[in-house]
Design a protein around this motif. Structure first.
Motif, short mmCIF file in Angstrom:
data_model
loop_
_atom_site.label_atom_id
_atom_site.label_comp_id
_atom_site.label_asym_id
_atom_site.label_seq_id
_atom_site.Cartn_x
_atom_site.Cartn_y
_atom_site.Cartn_z
N UNK A 186 0.79 -1.23 0.00
CA UNK A 186 0.00 0.00 0.00
C UNK A 186 0.83 1.29 0.00
N UNK A 187 2.05 1.25 -0.45
CA UNK A 187 2.87 2.45 -0.41
C UNK A 187 2.36 3.58 -1.28
N UNK A 188 2.48 4.80 -0.76
CA UNK A 188 2.14 6.01 -1.49
C UNK A 188 3.30 6.99 -1.36
N UNK A 191 3.24 8.31 2.12
CA UNK A 191 2.82 7.39 3.18
C UNK A 191 3.31 5.99 2.84
N UNK A 192 4.31 5.53 3.59
CA UNK A 192 4.89 4.23 3.29
C UNK A 192 5.50 3.62 4.54
N UNK A 193 5.77 2.32 4.47
CA UNK A 193 6.38 1.60 5.59
C UNK A 193 7.56 0.78 5.08
N UNK A 194 8.50 0.53 6.01
CA UNK A 194 9.73 -0.15 5.62
C UNK A 194 10.19 -1.03 6.79
N UNK A 236 17.14 -7.89 7.25
CA UNK A 236 15.98 -8.06 6.38
C UNK A 236 15.40 -6.70 6.04
N UNK A 237 15.24 -6.43 4.77
CA UNK A 237 14.68 -5.18 4.26
C UNK A 237 13.46 -5.51 3.41
N UNK A 238 12.32 -4.99 3.81
CA UNK A 238 11.08 -5.31 3.10
C UNK A 238 10.23 -4.04 3.13
N UNK A 239 10.11 -3.42 1.98
CA UNK A 239 9.46 -2.12 1.97
C UNK A 239 8.36 -2.00 0.94
N UNK A 240 7.43 -1.09 1.21
CA UNK A 240 6.39 -0.76 0.25
C UNK A 240 7.00 0.09 -0.87
N UNK A 241 6.22 0.29 -1.91
CA UNK A 241 6.62 1.27 -2.92
C UNK A 241 6.83 2.62 -2.23
N UNK A 242 7.82 3.37 -2.68
CA UNK A 242 8.20 4.69 -2.19
C UNK A 242 9.01 4.65 -0.88
N UNK A 243 9.15 3.49 -0.27
CA UNK A 243 9.96 3.43 0.95
C UNK A 243 11.43 3.58 0.58
N UNK A 244 12.23 4.06 1.53
CA UNK A 244 13.63 4.30 1.20
C UNK A 244 14.48 4.44 2.46
N UNK A 245 15.77 4.32 2.24
CA UNK A 245 16.74 4.52 3.31
C UNK A 245 17.07 6.00 3.41
N UNK A 246 17.93 6.32 4.36
CA UNK A 246 18.53 7.66 4.40
C UNK A 246 19.73 7.66 3.46
N UNK A 247 20.31 8.83 3.27
CA UNK A 247 21.56 8.96 2.52
C UNK A 247 22.70 8.84 3.51
N UNK A 248 23.56 7.83 3.33
CA UNK A 248 24.53 7.52 4.37
C UNK A 248 25.72 6.73 3.82
N UNK A 249 26.78 6.68 4.64
CA UNK A 249 27.85 5.70 4.48
C UNK A 249 27.63 4.65 5.55
N UNK A 250 27.89 3.39 5.23
CA UNK A 250 27.63 2.31 6.18
C UNK A 250 28.55 2.40 7.40
N UNK A 251 28.10 1.86 8.54
CA UNK A 251 28.93 1.85 9.75
C UNK A 251 30.30 1.23 9.52
#
Length: 425
Positions: A186-188, A191-194, A236-251
């Motif tokens: 149901x991503x918009x 409005x989305x979940x990740x 585990x990464x499972x996201x709706x359409x439009x979900x996203x990460x931040x802009x980052x360098x990994x730890x």
């Protein structure tokens, strides 16, 4: 361990290049801790009119050039948003690229199959991103589905974030997996979940076994870390359409991996040396069991506030879509953001190996987990494995106790009703 003196291990990449200097695979560090972003370090402004800064990463020299100071016909690079990044290679790397017939370009991502381990280490690892197309389809995990998780893990609580409006307004929650899955289609745009759960797979060994091997990831010095502070692996990464990460360098500035099982991810990967354009936060901590600094940008590259971040228009990135069955390997020093074009399931991981272990150790030292002056005088003469083992053996008991407590705290929060405090970007 022999006699000791104030010492700093030599760092192998992500170093500022001074005028007339040459890239080096072993560059001495000063006896103070540099806590700036590994993508930037302490940029040295060159006297050449057109070059504003230069950074070495894995034998690649990135130079950011001021717009309008040289003629277009003098360059083979494409000018984007009036900024230019040129790519210079040390002689050894340039010869290897020529031998393999590989050309670095910001216009697209290399998609490779049947890539040998030697070519990967020579050309891509800790240097340049690449998509591997013939590994993930061989994994049992490639057959995971929504129904599979609902049937076997529906009542298990997972960590997720939800957004209504801007990415900066994301809220982190712990909910039963079945509740998340009911709305995962149901991503918009606003409005989305990740689902971003670092411990779900590690807590279920049967799932971890479904993640097959990749020759590019077999050498992993994180396996030498004590269990109390070993980085959580297989997120585990499972996201709706439009979900996203931040802009980052990994730890730890490790080499990051992302395997897409279902769906499509759109990526933007930013070469090193562009912190000025990315408005990178300073002095943030990861909250990992073995703490380290983290390097995040407040910019959502898919919904940019241009008034607040005007310099971002000069940032350069490789942009591409990653499809199901493809494995992305992200080198050290590259900021990145992922955007799910549709409901997407993936697994992220990390590796510490011969090519990047000194960078990871440097991040551990910067966070004051141990005193760098306590390292043995002959530290730089030790093998990579011995260096990692030495640093791990020097971790104080209080650090190990804290690491164990951090992991337990995350598990407790996910299991309870409280908000889950997200620790990864």
């Amino acid at each position: 361990m022999g006699s000791k003196q104030k010492h700093r291990p030599q760092q192998r990449s992500t170093n500022t290049v001074k005028e007339s200097s040459k890239p080096s695979e072993s560059i001495s560090k000063p006896n103070h801790i540099d806590k700036t972003s590994p993508s930037k370090k302490s940029q040295t402004w060159l006297t050449l009119a057109v070059v504003t800064c230069a950074v070495v990463v894995g034998g690649v020299v990135w130079k950011t050039l001021e717009p309008g100071t040289i003629r277009q016909e003098d360059l083979s690079e494409t000018i984007v948003n009036e900024s230019i990044i040129t790519i210079e290679l040390d002689k050894s790397l340039a010869e290897k690229l020529d031998d393999y017939g590989v050309t670095y370009t910001l216009k697209t991502i290399d998609r490779r199959r049947n890539l040998s381990l030697q070519e990967y280490m020579d050309v891509y690892d800790a240097k340049w991103p690449v998509l591997i197309t013939d590994v993930v389809p061989t994994w049992p995990a490639f057959n995971w589905t929504k129904d599979f998780f609902l049937k076997n893990y529906g009542e298990v609580r997972v960590a997720m974030k939800g957004v209504q409006g801007k990415l900066t307004k994301a809220e982190s929650l712990a909910v039963p997996l079945e509740l998340f899955a009911q709305h995962s289609h149901e991503g918009k745009p606003k409005m989305w979940t990740y689902l971003e759960d670092e411990l779900f797979i590690p807590q279920h060994p049967e799932l971890r076994k479904d993640i097959g091997e990749a020759i590019y990831l077999k050498e992993d010095f994180f396996e030498l870390f004590p269990e109390e502070v070993k980085p959580w692996n297989a997120m585990l990464l499972w996201g709706t359409a439009y979900s996203r990460s931040s802009l980052h360098i990994d730890p730890y500035n490790w080499t990051g991996t992302n395997a897409v099982l279902k769906g499509i991810k759109r990526w933007k990967l930013y070469p090193p040396g562009q912190d000025e354009y990315l408005y990178v936060f300073e002095n943030q901590r990861s909250g990992f069991p073995l703490d380290c600094f983290k390097y995040n940008s407040p910019i959502d590259t898919y919904d940019v506030n241009w008034k607040k971040y005007p310099k971002f228009k000069d940032a350069r990135a490789i942009e591409f879509d990653q499809h199901a069955g493809e494995l992305l390997l992200i080198p050290t020093g590259w900021f990145h953001q992922a955007f799910n074009l549709e409901e997407t399931m993936a697994i992220s991981s990390q590796v510490m190996n011969t090519n990047n272990y000194r960078i990871v150790l440097d991040e551990i030292l910067k966070a004051d987990n141990i005193e760098d002056q306590d390292l043995p005088v002959d530290f730089d003469t030790l093998s990579p494995v011995q260096q990692v083992q030495t640093v791990m053996s020097m971790l104080p008991e209080k650090i190990l106790e804290r690491g164990k407590a951090v992991t337990q705290d995350v598990l407790d929060q996910v299991a309870g009703e409280n908000l889950y405090k997200q620790r990864l970007p």
